[in-house]
Design an enzyme around this catalytic site. Sequence first.
Site, PDB file in Angstrom:
ATOM      1  N   HIS A  81       0.739  -1.181  -0.040  1.00  0.00           N
ATOM      2  CA  HIS A  81      -0.147   0.115  -0.069  1.00  0.00           C
ATOM      3  C   HIS A  81       0.804   1.412   0.078  1.00  0.00           C
ATOM      4  O   HIS A  81       0.922   2.226   0.830  1.00  0.00           O
ATOM      5  CB  HIS A  81      -1.099  -0.049   1.394  1.00  0.00           C
ATOM      6  CG  HIS A  81      -2.120  -1.109   0.972  1.00  0.00           C
ATOM      7  ND1 HIS A  81      -2.282  -2.211   1.602  1.00  0.00           N
ATOM      8  CD2 HIS A  81      -3.133  -1.046   0.087  1.00  0.00           C
ATOM      9  CE1 HIS A  81      -3.443  -2.595   1.044  1.00  0.00           C
ATOM     10  NE2 HIS A  81      -3.787  -2.116   0.213  1.00  0.00           N
ATOM     11  N   HIS A  85       1.501   1.549  -5.725  1.00  0.00           N
ATOM     12  CA  HIS A  85       0.018   1.035  -5.891  1.00  0.00           C
ATOM     13  C   HIS A  85      -0.846   2.248  -6.325  1.00  0.00           C
ATOM     14  O   HIS A  85      -1.575   2.135  -7.172  1.00  0.00           O
ATOM     15  CB  HIS A  85      -0.409   0.431  -4.473  1.00  0.00           C
ATOM     16  CG  HIS A  85      -1.596   0.096  -4.276  1.00  0.00           C
ATOM     17  ND1 HIS A  85      -2.600  -0.911  -5.228  1.00  0.00           N
ATOM     18  CD2 HIS A  85      -2.694   0.663  -3.550  1.00  0.00           C
ATOM     19  CE1 HIS A  85      -3.564  -0.800  -4.799  1.00  0.00           C
ATOM     20  NE2 HIS A  85      -4.056  -0.111  -3.900  1.00  0.00           N
ATOM     21  N   HIS A 123      -6.495   7.141  -2.856  1.00  0.00           N
ATOM     22  CA  HIS A 123      -7.623   6.275  -2.203  1.00  0.00           C
ATOM     23  C   HIS A 123      -6.781   5.497  -0.920  1.00  0.00           C
ATOM     24  O   HIS A 123      -7.465   5.100  -0.155  1.00  0.00           O
ATOM     25  CB  HIS A 123      -8.080   5.285  -3.003  1.00  0.00           C
ATOM     26  CG  HIS A 123      -7.040   4.000  -3.379  1.00  0.00           C
ATOM     27  ND1 HIS A 123      -6.044   4.149  -4.270  1.00  0.00           N
ATOM     28  CD2 HIS A 123      -7.244   3.014  -2.861  1.00  0.00           C
ATOM     29  CE1 HIS A 123      -5.636   2.965  -4.294  1.00  0.00           C
ATOM     30  NE2 HIS A 123      -6.378   2.174  -3.603  1.00  0.00           N
ATOM     31  N   ASP A 124      -5.561   5.600  -0.926  1.00  0.00           N
ATOM     32  CA  ASP A 124      -4.893   4.806   0.023  1.00  0.00           C
ATOM     33  C   ASP A 124      -3.972   5.487   0.889  1.00  0.00           C
ATOM     34  O   ASP A 124      -2.800   5.107   1.771  1.00  0.00           O
ATOM     35  CB  ASP A 124      -4.138   3.447  -0.566  1.00  0.00           C
ATOM     36  CG  ASP A 124      -4.954   2.362  -0.471  1.00  0.00           C
ATOM     37  OD1 ASP A 124      -4.759   1.498  -1.391  1.00  0.00           O
ATOM     38  OD2 ASP A 124      -5.968   2.297   0.264  1.00  0.00           O
ATOM     39  N   ASP A 235      -8.538  -1.076  -8.191  1.00  0.00           N
ATOM     40  CA  ASP A 235      -7.875  -1.330  -6.976  1.00  0.00           C
ATOM     41  C   ASP A 235      -7.235  -2.630  -7.066  1.00  0.00           C
ATOM     42  O   ASP A 235      -6.118  -3.005  -6.415  1.00  0.00           O
ATOM     43  CB  ASP A 235      -8.602  -1.170  -5.909  1.00  0.00           C
ATOM     44  CG  ASP A 235      -7.874  -0.862  -4.678  1.00  0.00           C
ATOM     45  OD1 ASP A 235      -8.581  -0.986  -3.436  1.00  0.00           O
ATOM     46  OD2 ASP A 235      -6.700  -0.809  -4.429  1.00  0.00           O
TER      47      ASP A 235
HETATM   48  C1  LIG Z   1      -4.462 -10.241  -4.612  1.00  0.00           C
HETATM   49  C2  LIG Z   1      -5.381  -9.701  -3.491  1.00  0.00           C
HETATM   50  N1  LIG Z   1      -5.632 -10.583  -2.561  1.00  0.00           N
HETATM   51  C3  LIG Z   1      -6.507 -10.218  -1.486  1.00  0.00           C
HETATM   52  C4  LIG Z   1      -7.002 -11.038  -0.373  1.00  0.00           C
HETATM   53  C5  LIG Z   1      -7.855 -10.721   0.641  1.00  0.00           C
HETATM   54  C6  LIG Z   1      -7.921  -9.443   0.812  1.00  0.00           C
HETATM   55  C7  LIG Z   1      -8.999  -8.909   1.764  1.00  0.00           C
HETATM   56  O1  LIG Z   1      -8.890  -7.596   2.245  1.00  0.00           O
HETATM   57  N2  LIG Z   1      -9.705 -10.023   2.433  1.00  0.00           N
HETATM   58  C8  LIG Z   1     -10.787  -9.513   3.226  1.00  0.00           C
HETATM   59  C9  LIG Z   1     -11.602 -10.794   3.573  1.00  0.00           C
HETATM   60  C10 LIG Z   1     -12.826 -10.551   4.488  1.00  0.00           C
HETATM   61  C11 LIG Z   1     -13.555  -9.524   3.896  1.00  0.00           C
HETATM   62  C12 LIG Z   1     -12.906  -8.204   3.668  1.00  0.00           C
HETATM   63  C13 LIG Z   1     -12.141  -7.781   5.020  1.00  0.00           C
HETATM   64  C14 LIG Z   1     -11.389  -8.774   5.703  1.00  0.00           C
HETATM   65  C15 LIG Z   1     -12.057  -9.759   5.870  1.00  0.00           C
HETATM   66  C16 LIG Z   1     -10.204  -8.880   4.626  1.00  0.00           C
HETATM   67  C17 LIG Z   1     -11.742  -8.510   2.608  1.00  0.00           C
HETATM   68  C18 LIG Z   1      -7.239  -8.280  -0.204  1.00  0.00           C
HETATM   69  C19 LIG Z   1      -6.873  -8.833  -1.085  1.00  0.00           C
HETATM   70  N3  LIG Z   1      -6.463  -7.778  -2.287  1.00  0.00           N
HETATM   71  C20 LIG Z   1      -6.503  -6.505  -2.524  1.00  0.00           C
HETATM   72  C21 LIG Z   1      -7.208  -5.376  -1.462  1.00  0.00           C
HETATM   73  C22 LIG Z   1      -8.292  -4.817  -1.938  1.00  0.00           C
HETATM   74  C23 LIG Z   1      -8.661  -3.692  -1.240  1.00  0.00           C
HETATM   75  C24 LIG Z   1      -8.105  -3.606   0.187  1.00  0.00           C
HETATM   76  C25 LIG Z   1      -7.150  -4.223   0.506  1.00  0.00           C
HETATM   77  C26 LIG Z   1      -6.441  -5.239  -0.196  1.00  0.00           C
HETATM   78 CL1  LIG Z   1      -5.040  -5.968   0.221  1.00  0.00          CL
HETATM   79  N4  LIG Z   1      -5.862  -6.148  -3.482  1.00  0.00           N
HETATM   80  N5  LIG Z   1      -5.135  -7.243  -4.215  1.00  0.00           N
HETATM   81  C27 LIG Z   1      -5.607  -8.377  -3.169  1.00  0.00           C
HETATM   82 MG   LIG Z   2      -7.638   0.671   0.560  1.00  0.00          MG
HETATM   83 ZN   LIG Z   3      -5.607   0.252  -2.738  1.00  0.00          ZN
END
Ligand SMILES: Cc1nc2ccc(C(=O)N[C@]34C[C@H]5C[C@H](C[C@H](C5)C3)C4)cc2n2c(-c3ccccc3Cl)nnc12
Ligand SMILES: [Mg+2]
Ligand SMILES: [Zn+2]
Length: 344
Positions: A81, A85, A123-124, A235
């Site tokens: 982040h 990104h 956004h982050d 994102d």
């Molecule tokens: C590749 C990849 N994998 C990712 C695997 C998992 C998660 C993730 O936040 N899972 C959750 C699963 C449950 C319900 C909610 C809240 C929490 C509990 C955590 C979401 C994000 C992932 N992610 C992102 C990303 C997108 C937006 C914000 C932060 C991130 Cl990190 N961008 N790329 C990826």
């Molecule tokens: Mg974010």
């Molecule tokens: Zn982001």
Amino acid sequence: YHMRVSDGDVADVVLCDKYHDMTEFNCFTFIPRKVLHFEIPCYILKMFENLKILDEFRIKRDILTRFLLYVKKGYRDLPYHNWVHAFSVTHFAYLALKNFQLVELGYLSKLEALAYLIACLCHDIDHRGTTNSFQQQSNSVLASLYSSEGSVMERHHLSQTLATLNTDGCNFLECLNRVDYIKCLDLIKNLILATDLQVHYRIHARQQTMAMDGFNRKNPEHRYYLCSLLMTCADLSDQTKDWSETKNVARLIYAEFFTQGDLEKKMGKEPVVMMNREKASIPDHQLEFLSDCCVCIFRILARIFPIAECLVDAINQNIKAWEKSKPIFKHLTANYATSYEILT
Ligand SMILES: Cc1nc2ccc(C(=O)N[C@]34C[C@H]5C[C@H](C[C@H](C5)C3)C4)cc2n2c(-c3ccccc3Cl)nnc12
Ligand SMILES: [Mg+2]
Ligand SMILES: [Zn+2]
């Protein structure tokens, strides 16, 4: 708190007139993470120019540049982040605007296009590499500020964005008329809050219905669902690139997840499996995330914009690659402490 951005820094970006040939840069196969770090601010300015947004709103290049250099300083040096990104998310927004002709075909107004790019950039901002639930668990200052409304980190990113806009010499929106100015800030707010994946899960079904029924630009709900969809796609856009990129991004994300897990163990709390370097199975979790979350979102996008089919295909290629990596991970994990080391 605000480390100064010098007029020299601004001039370096404003005066840079390289990158005339944007052919590669304008394709969905282009990998923004390949851009040299010091060139990112120039590329961002080029994107705004190329989309003819500066003239439309009489935005001064030096003020926009000072703003984006402060935004750059607002990101921390984290594995995932970080400023790179923010650039990669903004690049996807640029590709969507250009390739789907979002403004030309009336899907977005010019003001929504401006808000979309700014929201992606910001956004982050000031992310700490930890999740919303970690804010609650650790009783962080941010949780005390925002937990009653939810989306704790996203509200902080929004607040940092507004604070940066109010920094001397950074308010490039000041030339907008009053109505557009207020509308733009409201759009930026909705767009940044839409990057909370929990929010996405809540409105996913309605976005699907909108895509099946056909986008109606006269329907304000449809406009909100489309903007949110475009934000989430931006994102997650790293997942639409080639396998080596996808593997690299997973390594960065799990570096943050496992650091949070280690922190939670030190606090005497049991981390979720996804963040526990001893228990997480990265291929399994990524297969779940790509199949249950990513491919669904980009299928909705492709329903509205058929040329986005190539993005769905790219994600399906990455799903196959994670499937193939599983036995290797299984075998190697036996020898390595954690599956994470295999990614490095
Ligand atoms: C590749 C990849 N994998 C990712 C695997 C998992 C998660 C993730 O936040 N899972 C959750 C699963 C449950 C319900 C909610 C809240 C929490 C509990 C955590 C979401 C994000 C992932 N992610 C992102 C990303 C997108 C937006 C914000 C932060 C991130 Cl990190 N961008 N790329 C990826
Ligand atoms: Mg974010
Ligand atoms: Zn982001």
